[in-house]
Design an enzyme around this catalytic site. Structure first.
Site, mmCIF file in Angstrom:
data_model
loop_
_atom_site.group_PDB
_atom_site.id
_atom_site.type_symbol
_atom_site.label_atom_id
_atom_site.label_comp_id
_atom_site.label_asym_id
_atom_site.label_seq_id
_atom_site.Cartn_x
_atom_site.Cartn_y
_atom_site.Cartn_z
ATOM 1 N N ASP A 101 68.885 -56.831 43.247
ATOM 2 C CA ASP A 101 68.172 -57.242 44.462
ATOM 3 C C ASP A 101 69.096 -57.968 45.449
ATOM 4 O O ASP A 101 68.794 -58.039 46.640
ATOM 5 C CB ASP A 101 67.028 -58.230 44.125
ATOM 6 C CG ASP A 101 65.990 -57.652 43.172
ATOM 7 O OD1 ASP A 101 65.555 -56.523 43.394
ATOM 8 O OD2 ASP A 101 65.616 -58.356 42.203
ATOM 9 N N GLU A 106 68.681 -50.844 38.679
ATOM 10 C CA GLU A 106 67.387 -51.392 38.283
ATOM 11 C C GLU A 106 66.652 -50.478 37.308
ATOM 12 O O GLU A 106 66.168 -50.917 36.273
ATOM 13 C CB GLU A 106 66.500 -51.640 39.515
ATOM 14 C CG GLU A 106 65.103 -52.091 39.090
ATOM 15 C CD GLU A 106 64.267 -52.687 40.203
ATOM 16 O OE1 GLU A 106 64.556 -52.454 41.378
ATOM 17 O OE2 GLU A 106 63.300 -53.387 39.853
ATOM 18 N N ILE A 157 65.041 -48.784 45.257
ATOM 19 C CA ILE A 157 63.987 -49.187 46.207
ATOM 20 C C ILE A 157 63.734 -50.678 45.974
ATOM 21 O O ILE A 157 63.131 -51.063 44.967
ATOM 22 C CB ILE A 157 62.679 -48.379 46.030
ATOM 23 C CG1 ILE A 157 62.955 -46.867 46.163
ATOM 24 C CG2 ILE A 157 61.645 -48.836 47.069
ATOM 25 C CD1 ILE A 157 61.707 -45.978 46.125
ATOM 26 N N ASP A 158 64.219 -51.499 46.886
ATOM 27 C CA ASP A 158 63.903 -52.929 46.794
ATOM 28 C C ASP A 158 62.700 -53.161 47.700
ATOM 29 O O ASP A 158 62.687 -52.737 48.851
ATOM 30 C CB ASP A 158 65.086 -53.784 47.246
ATOM 31 C CG ASP A 158 64.768 -55.261 47.051
ATOM 32 O OD1 ASP A 158 64.345 -55.626 45.939
ATOM 33 O OD2 ASP A 158 64.915 -56.039 48.010
ATOM 34 N N THR A 213 59.560 -52.479 46.089
ATOM 35 C CA THR A 213 58.783 -51.335 45.574
ATOM 36 C C THR A 213 57.292 -51.498 45.886
ATOM 37 O O THR A 213 56.616 -50.528 46.238
ATOM 38 C CB THR A 213 58.986 -51.197 44.046
ATOM 39 O OG1 THR A 213 60.370 -51.016 43.795
ATOM 40 C CG2 THR A 213 58.235 -49.998 43.486
ATOM 41 N N ASP A 225 69.875 -51.110 43.635
ATOM 42 C CA ASP A 225 68.413 -51.117 43.626
ATOM 43 C C ASP A 225 67.972 -49.930 44.487
ATOM 44 O O ASP A 225 68.135 -49.950 45.704
ATOM 45 C CB ASP A 225 67.848 -52.430 44.192
ATOM 46 C CG ASP A 225 66.358 -52.550 43.900
ATOM 47 O OD1 ASP A 225 65.735 -51.518 43.568
ATOM 48 O OD2 ASP A 225 65.819 -53.659 44.006
#
Ligand code: LIP
Length: 271
Positions: A217, A68, A90-91, A93, A88
């Site tokens: 994601d 990402e 940090i999905d 965020t 990802d």
């Protein structure tokens, strides 16, 4: 390639990355924005992605990445047949920024465009969802299974608002909520696509769909929900395409198809 070894290596890296998220979630964070002023990114999204990519490259220097934050920084998105990690860091965020403990790391390994490994880790709530192709899906090492629900009128659905404020997309989201409210048990919105898919895999929700999400994601979650006995399709009913920015996953084909026929469709621009 030794998948057993690779799986152990990536799990170690993901746990290491998780301890950063755990430590930082309730601390002050420098916040930047991406596509619009509510599409957030923190220094920790970038640092966690770097830790994962550097760690993988040190063992597998010829592997490719779709990450990402690397993409946000201008790298090209290209899914080829080469071993590719879709990451990802940090999905969810927005949840991370606000200290809402519904946030995770999502990592998938694709070879020949087929997902071999999927890991979704919420270090705050200590939920480690894992799957390997053909070997089932697990939460903290224990097997998980979808609810098997087939009827929409008995289903709990996950829907997301997302960060796009494109009026056409917002209108479609609102119309879909209106269409679904009288037809389902309930609607919920948690703010992380990867965890939404894992909730379907766990049997805690029966279906989830979203327009405008990205490969990072959903790539890991797609394998996890399928290995848990569920399905991922395109929200209009066709085959799932991880690069299409569209997903519908459900506890059964019957439910997925019924849902796909009544929702209004939105086709985001591809990455
Ligand atoms: C988020 C997704 C979520 C979506 C948000 C955002 P991020 O990913 O998981 O489902 O509704 O708009 O895309 O940006 O936190 O990695």
């Amino acid at each position: 390639m030794d998948f057993d070894k690779c799986y152990i290596e990536i799990l170690q890296l993901v746990k290491q990355a998780g301890s950063i998220i755990n430590e930082k979630i309730h601390q002050y964070k420098d916040i930047l924005t991406k596509s619009c002023d509510i599409d957030l990114v923190t220094e920790w999204d970038q640092k966690v992605e770097k830790l994962l990519i550097d760690g993988i490259l040190s063992k597998y220097p010829d592997h490719k990445f779709i990450g990402e934050e690397s993409i946000a920084a201008g790298e090209k998105i290209e899914l080829t047949n080469a071993p590719t990690w879709i990451i990802d860091p940090i999905d969810g965020t927005m949840n991370f920024v606000h200290g809402l403990p519904h946030t995770c790391i999502s990592v998938a390994l694709l070879i020949n465009k087929t997902t071999e490994i999927g890991i979704v880790y919420n270090p705050i709530l200590n939920q480690l969802f894992t799957a390997r192709k053909g070997q089932g899906a697990f939460l903290n090492g224990a097997p998980i299974h979808v609810s098997n629900r087939k009827e929409l009128n008995k289903s709990l659905l996950l829907v997301e608002i997302g960060t796009s404020r494109d009026p056409e997309k917002v209108e479609i989201i609102l119309q879909n909520v209106k269409i679904l409210i009288p037809r389902v048990h309930g609607l919920r919105s948690f703010g992380s696509a990867a965890l939404d898919i894992c909730m379907v895999a766990l049997g805690g929700a029966d279906a989830y769909f979203e327009f405008g999400i990205h490969a990072w994601d959903i790539a890991a979650g797609d394998l996890i929900v399928r290995e848990a006995g569920g399905v991922s399709i395109d929200p209009a009913g066709g085959p799932f395409d991880v690069m299409s920015r569209r997903i519908l996953c459900a506890s059964s084909t019957e439910l997925a198809q019924e849902l796909s026929k009544i929702i209004i469709q939105f086709y985001p621009e591809r990455d």
